[in-house]
Design an enzyme around this catalytic site. Sequence first.
Site, PDB file in Angstrom:
ATOM      1  N   HIS A  50       0.859  -1.183   0.000  1.00 22.88           N
ATOM      2  CA  HIS A  50       0.000   0.000   0.000  1.00 22.88           C
ATOM      3  C   HIS A  50       0.894   1.231   0.000  1.00 22.88           C
ATOM      4  O   HIS A  50       1.306   1.716   1.056  1.00 22.88           O
ATOM      5  CB  HIS A  50      -0.926  -0.027   1.219  1.00 22.88           C
ATOM      6  CG  HIS A  50      -1.932   1.087   1.250  1.00 22.88           C
ATOM      7  ND1 HIS A  50      -3.155   0.966   1.868  1.00 22.88           N
ATOM      8  CD2 HIS A  50      -1.903   2.355   0.751  1.00 22.88           C
ATOM      9  CE1 HIS A  50      -3.826   2.096   1.754  1.00 22.88           C
ATOM     10  NE2 HIS A  50      -3.072   2.976   1.086  1.00 22.88           N
TER      11      HIS A  50
ATOM     12  N   HIS B 267       1.436   4.857  -2.370  1.00 25.89           N
ATOM     13  CA  HIS B 267       1.131   5.743  -3.503  1.00 25.89           C
ATOM     14  C   HIS B 267       2.445   6.364  -3.944  1.00 25.89           C
ATOM     15  O   HIS B 267       3.072   7.097  -3.154  1.00 25.89           O
ATOM     16  CB  HIS B 267       0.159   6.840  -3.061  1.00 25.89           C
ATOM     17  CG  HIS B 267      -1.127   6.308  -2.516  1.00 25.89           C
ATOM     18  ND1 HIS B 267      -2.268   6.172  -3.277  1.00 25.89           N
ATOM     19  CD2 HIS B 267      -1.447   5.836  -1.282  1.00 25.89           C
ATOM     20  CE1 HIS B 267      -3.234   5.657  -2.538  1.00 25.89           C
ATOM     21  NE2 HIS B 267      -2.756   5.441  -1.317  1.00 25.89           N
TER      22      HIS B 267
ATOM     23  N   GLU C  79     -11.176   3.587   5.583  1.00 30.34           N
ATOM     24  CA  GLU C  79     -10.117   4.461   6.133  1.00 30.34           C
ATOM     25  C   GLU C  79     -10.839   5.511   6.980  1.00 30.34           C
ATOM     26  O   GLU C  79     -10.641   5.573   8.190  1.00 30.34           O
ATOM     27  CB  GLU C  79      -9.316   5.110   4.999  1.00 30.34           C
ATOM     28  CG  GLU C  79      -8.221   6.070   5.477  1.00 30.34           C
ATOM     29  CD  GLU C  79      -7.477   6.753   4.317  1.00 30.34           C
ATOM     30  OE1 GLU C  79      -7.970   6.715   3.169  1.00 30.34           O
ATOM     31  OE2 GLU C  79      -6.392   7.347   4.577  1.00 30.34           O
TER      32      GLU C  79
ATOM     33  N   ASP D  56       1.729   4.006   2.868  1.00 30.91           N
ATOM     34  CA  ASP D  56       0.749   4.896   2.241  1.00 30.91           C
ATOM     35  C   ASP D  56       1.444   6.029   1.471  1.00 30.91           C
ATOM     36  O   ASP D  56       1.652   5.912   0.258  1.00 30.91           O
ATOM     37  CB  ASP D  56      -0.216   5.439   3.301  1.00 30.91           C
ATOM     38  CG  ASP D  56      -1.595   5.744   2.757  1.00 30.91           C
ATOM     39  OD1 ASP D  56      -1.850   5.442   1.583  1.00 30.91           O
ATOM     40  OD2 ASP D  56      -2.434   6.281   3.519  1.00 30.91           O
ATOM     41  N   ASP D  57       1.790   7.117   2.180  1.00 31.74           N
ATOM     42  CA  ASP D  57       2.408   8.296   1.547  1.00 31.74           C
ATOM     43  C   ASP D  57       3.572   8.734   2.431  1.00 31.74           C
ATOM     44  O   ASP D  57       3.486   9.740   3.154  1.00 31.74           O
ATOM     45  CB  ASP D  57       1.370   9.422   1.447  1.00 31.74           C
ATOM     46  CG  ASP D  57       0.168   9.007   0.625  1.00 31.74           C
ATOM     47  OD1 ASP D  57       0.278   8.971  -0.613  1.00 31.74           O
ATOM     48  OD2 ASP D  57      -0.867   8.672   1.229  1.00 31.74           O
TER      49      ASP D  57
HETATM   50  N1  ADE Z   1      -4.260   8.924  -2.032  1.00 31.78           N
HETATM   51  C1  ADE Z   1      -3.053   8.997  -1.482  1.00 31.78           C
HETATM   52  N2  ADE Z   1      -3.108   8.610  -0.199  1.00 31.78           N
HETATM   53  C2  ADE Z   1      -4.391   8.272   0.061  1.00 31.78           C
HETATM   54  C3  ADE Z   1      -5.068   7.791   1.197  1.00 31.78           C
HETATM   55  N3  ADE Z   1      -4.464   7.568   2.369  1.00 31.78           N
HETATM   56  N4  ADE Z   1      -6.390   7.581   1.097  1.00 31.78           N
HETATM   57  C4  ADE Z   1      -7.034   7.806  -0.041  1.00 31.78           C
HETATM   58  N5  ADE Z   1      -6.435   8.255  -1.139  1.00 31.78           N
HETATM   59  C5  ADE Z   1      -5.121   8.481  -1.100  1.00 31.78           C
HETATM   60 ZN    ZN Z   2      -3.625   4.837   0.417  1.00 26.48          ZN
END
Ligand code: ADE
Ligand code: ZN
Length: 347
Positions: free
Chosen positions: A26, A28, A209, A287-288
């Site tokens: 997971h 991005h 989420e 995630d990010d």
């Molecule tokens: N795009 C990038 N990070 C995200 C996240 N945590 N939830 C939904 N869309 C995303």
């Molecule tokens: Zn995500």
Amino acid sequence: MSANQAKPADAGMAAFIRGIPKAELHLHIEGTLEPEMVFALARKHGVKLKYPSVAALREAYDFHNLQSFLDIYYEGANVLRDEDDFFAMTAAYVEKVHAQGVIHVEIFFDPQTHTDRGIPFETVLNGIRRGLDEAREKLGISSRLILCFLRHLSAAAAQRTLDQALSHKDAICAVGLDSSEVGHPPSTFSEVFRHAREAGFLTVAHAGEEGPPEYIYQALDDLKVSRIDHGVRSDRDPDLCRRLAAEGMPLTVCPLSNVKLAVFKRMEDHNLKRLLDMGLCVTVNSDDPAYFGGYILENFLEAQRALGLTRADITLLAGNSIKASFLPLADKKLWLDRIERYAASAA
Ligand code: ADE
Ligand code: ZN
């Protein structure tokens, strides 16, 4: 240190976590764009940024929910203009996680964030792919690419994006659903996802989420996903938790993201360990990472520290990341054997 102050992971545990083979499922890729690279690319392309310095941009990373993050995330992605930019971003990410014991990555990319600014789909795809091909050759990291549809845009726009992906089926393994969750239920995209499955793509979706358990049911039943991204709100519905456990449905959980976006107030409140103890196939992911204060290793370390995860928990989480991946069965078996031997030799 007072009795109720959390202790950092001890050096032995940190080394164990770093060394255990693991997959990231997971992630991005646009969320790996560090402020330094945002500024370098802005300079390269003559893009004017809202923030005067790297430090000022980093200070703006103070989010109170998903939308407050997405606003700044889409702004950051605006500096990505040519194939080399997508390559450089991807290469920087795989190099970082290689040093953290990651042996396989399954990466989301958001084509609409770029095609809607006039960047060709192929520019995005070729740059990321080149970074992943190089990761395979130089670092031995295997990968899959997952195309995410932006759920705040229409199903028709998602379908147009899927149509663009059809000539790149060799490079893209699955489709997913991301962006603003609440008010944008998975069922809106049922038909696009059916078309994607008919074309041979696997499916995943962000659900639970910030959104309710109902969105997780829709992801399972309408989108027929192989994994739920996040899914932490499943714990509001015991029947759903039992179903997720019985089906072995993976949840790609992102601890630091959940705390940064106020899904949980503190890491100590995170339900990762409770979900794991209920028998759900939980994995740990970042995630990010450029926005949330850490890559996969830091996610493991923070969760371990706050939730008191044992070496057996860490081994289970690493094994889950392999089981939940889209690797072929033979590769899964090889990595699961290695994880088992690693844990036994470290005991
Ligand atoms: N795009 C990038 N990070 C995200 C996240 N945590 N939830 C939904 N869309 C995303
Ligand atoms: Zn995500």
